[in-house]
Scaffold this active site. Structure first.
Site, mmCIF file in Angstrom:
data_model
loop_
_atom_site.group_PDB
_atom_site.id
_atom_site.type_symbol
_atom_site.label_atom_id
_atom_site.label_comp_id
_atom_site.label_asym_id
_atom_site.label_seq_id
_atom_site.Cartn_x
_atom_site.Cartn_y
_atom_site.Cartn_z
ATOM 1 N N HIS A 1 0.708 -28.471 47.529
ATOM 2 C CA HIS A 1 0.457 -28.169 48.628
ATOM 3 C C HIS A 1 -0.240 -29.920 48.336
ATOM 4 O O HIS A 1 -0.621 -30.771 46.898
ATOM 5 C CB HIS A 1 -1.044 -27.397 49.093
ATOM 6 C CG HIS A 1 -0.681 -26.831 49.273
ATOM 7 N ND1 HIS A 1 -0.444 -25.584 48.635
ATOM 8 C CD2 HIS A 1 0.543 -26.088 50.428
ATOM 9 C CE1 HIS A 1 -0.078 -24.266 49.368
ATOM 10 N NE2 HIS A 1 0.922 -24.704 50.020
ATOM 11 N N ASP B 1 1.476 -23.007 42.385
ATOM 12 C CA ASP B 1 2.752 -22.692 43.918
ATOM 13 C C ASP B 1 3.761 -23.280 44.445
ATOM 14 O O ASP B 1 3.915 -22.815 44.817
ATOM 15 C CB ASP B 1 0.783 -23.028 44.954
ATOM 16 C CG ASP B 1 0.883 -24.013 45.292
ATOM 17 O OD1 ASP B 1 1.194 -24.658 44.160
ATOM 18 O OD2 ASP B 1 -0.539 -24.583 46.238
ATOM 19 N N ASP C 1 1.011 -29.307 42.300
ATOM 20 C CA ASP C 1 0.443 -28.560 43.566
ATOM 21 C C ASP C 1 1.119 -28.453 44.200
ATOM 22 O O ASP C 1 1.773 -29.711 44.930
ATOM 23 C CB ASP C 1 -0.998 -28.138 43.602
ATOM 24 C CG ASP C 1 -0.884 -26.740 44.671
ATOM 25 O OD1 ASP C 1 -1.710 -26.050 44.072
ATOM 26 O OD2 ASP C 1 -1.188 -27.223 45.989
ATOM 27 N N HIS D 1 -8.348 -30.691 47.409
ATOM 28 C CA HIS D 1 -8.309 -29.910 48.750
ATOM 29 C C HIS D 1 -9.887 -30.573 48.749
ATOM 30 O O HIS D 1 -10.164 -30.872 50.756
ATOM 31 C CB HIS D 1 -8.073 -28.677 49.380
ATOM 32 C CG HIS D 1 -6.332 -28.795 49.727
ATOM 33 N ND1 HIS D 1 -5.482 -29.654 49.948
ATOM 34 C CD2 HIS D 1 -5.858 -27.417 48.693
ATOM 35 C CE1 HIS D 1 -4.333 -28.273 49.122
ATOM 36 N NE2 HIS D 1 -4.344 -27.518 49.253
HETATM 37 C C1 SP5 Z 1 -5.207 -24.901 46.719
HETATM 38 C C2 SP5 Z 1 -4.112 -24.293 46.920
HETATM 39 O O1 SP5 Z 1 -2.919 -24.395 46.724
HETATM 40 N N1 SP5 Z 1 -4.491 -24.441 48.391
HETATM 41 C C3 SP5 Z 1 -3.658 -23.741 49.753
HETATM 42 C C4 SP5 Z 1 -3.890 -23.884 51.222
HETATM 43 C C5 SP5 Z 1 -3.286 -23.328 51.775
HETATM 44 N N2 SP5 Z 1 -3.726 -22.608 53.052
HETATM 45 C C6 SP5 Z 1 -3.235 -22.714 54.281
HETATM 46 C C7 SP5 Z 1 -1.201 -21.676 53.626
HETATM 47 C C8 SP5 Z 1 -0.802 -21.458 54.867
HETATM 48 C C9 SP5 Z 1 0.485 -20.684 54.719
HETATM 49 N N3 SP5 Z 1 1.375 -20.916 55.686
HETATM 50 C C10 SP5 Z 1 3.095 -19.999 55.425
HETATM 51 C C11 SP5 Z 1 2.690 -18.270 55.535
HETATM 52 C C12 SP5 Z 1 4.309 -17.607 54.744
HETATM 53 N N4 SP5 Z 1 3.620 -16.034 55.298
HETATM 54 ZN ZN ZN Z 2 -0.942 -25.446 46.355
#
Ligand code: SP5
Ligand code: ZN
Length: 336
Positions: free
Chosen positions: A192, A279, A190, A154
């Site tokens: 994301h 993830d 990943d 990211h």
């Molecule tokens: C590298 C990587 O995997 N970074 C991920 C960053 C994600 N940050 C925001 C996540 C928001 C998740 N919201 C949902 C929560 C459910 N309980």
């Molecule tokens: Zn991720």
């Protein structure tokens, strides 16, 4: 498979992040280190390539900021981790501000990526682990695993976010070019979107970025990873975004992965870099795909069948209890 990791990479210990309106224990915790390690054999300590390969990708003022941000935070009398809370929205003119809060907001795009006491050492050595693994790959000694932590995909030229500070995969792509590769492909698996990596190579035809990820209409990082993002200028056609809805399991993921692999194959890279996040796992606490542990071997075997010199960089994966097994299954897919 040879796995690179430095003990310095345990130092980063962000306490809290903002999720759904609450400050909660940080998902990218130190506990991930032991969890991932449990899935690996002996680890190799990285060599020190210095700052040059990092500065070939990241802005010098941003790298300087990462080194001093936590110290400046402490000097300002603040407790805990250096945490941004105000952001210059797009279109604001660049200002040379030195207050720590202004700098944090300028370099961060979310409230999940605080700078803690050991952050710089950890991200520096994480990048060195990646560069060391790349060396094995470029020497033709087979695939190698960069046990990077925290993640990197990211992070962009001058920004941090998504638990990422330095973009390990991008640093390695640039280093591979410097070491004589003509073309480098990055296949990001990943959960994301790999927004930092895409931004860094968006206008470049010698680095193909392909990302498989959750639909950014519903999922973080929202502002990147849509299908119509395909590159610009000479890089037009060298970014590919394949997104999937929440709930996607291996059967449907495989279809997208096949498309991704076909694009990589057509590009015929000299080196392949795979930012790997566990993830996408069914039990991940902050993500919503449903891939099972054994299926990571199938995923990796499909990628390995490309027969390319391949560097695997660790990205996300937050189901601590299954993380070691998921990483082990993925790496085993390259060896079967
Ligand atoms: C590298 C990587 O995997 N970074 C991920 C960053 C994600 N940050 C925001 C996540 C928001 C998740 N919201 C949902 C929560 C459910 N309980
Ligand atoms: Zn991720």
């Amino acid at each position: 498979m040879k796995a690179f990791f430095s003990e310095h990479q345990s130092k980063h210990a962000p306490a809290l992040e903002l999720q759904n309106g609450e400050m909660v224990p940080h998902a990218e915790s130190q506990a991930r280190v032991a969890a991932i390690r449990s899935g690996l054999g002996p680890l190799t300590a990285p060599s020190d390539f210095g700052l040059a390969p990092i500065l070939a990708v990241h802005d010098a003022a941003y790298v300087d900021f990462l080194q001093r941000a936590h110290g400046d935070w402490v000097a300002a009398g603040r407790p805990g981790d250096a945490f941004p809370y105000v952001f210059p929205i797009r279109g604001r003119r660049p200002l040379s501000l030195s207050r720590i809060d202004a700098e944090l907001g300028q370099y961060a795009f979310d409230c999940g990526t605080p700078v803690a006491a050991g952050t710089w050492e950890t991200v520096y050595w994480s990048a060195q682990s990646a560069l060391s693994a790349l060396e094995v790959v470029m020497d033709g000694a087979g695939p190698a695993f960069a046990f990077c932590r925290p993640p990197g995909h990211h992070a962009g030229r001058d920004y941090m976010g998504g638990y990422s500070y330095l973009n390990n995969a991008a640093i390695c792509a640039q280093q591979a070019l410097a070491r004589g590769a003509g073309r480098v492909a990055i296949l990001d698996v990943d959960y994301h979107h790999g927004n930092g990596t895409q931004d860094l190579f968006y206008a470049r035809e010698e680095v193909l970025t392909v990302s498989l990820h959750a639909d950014p209409v519903t999922d973080y990082p929202f502002y990147w990873g849509h299908a119509d993002e395909t590159g610009e200028g000479r890089g037009q056609g060298f970014a590919l975004n394949l997104s999937m809805p929440r709930g996607t399991g291996w059967a449907d993921y495989q279809i997208r992965l096949t498309q991704a692999i076909e694009r990589v194959q057509a590009f015929a890279p000299d080196v392949l870099i795979v930012p790997f996040g566990a993830d996408t796992y069914a039990g991940d606490p902050i993500s919503f795909f449903s891939i099972e542990t054994a299926e990571y071997s199938d995923m990796a075997a499909m990628i390995a069948a490309l027969g390319l010199p391949t560097l695997i960089c660790m990205e996300g994966g937050y189901a601590i209890e299954a993380l070691g097994a998921n990483v082990a299954a993925f790496l085993a897919g390259f060896e079967r």
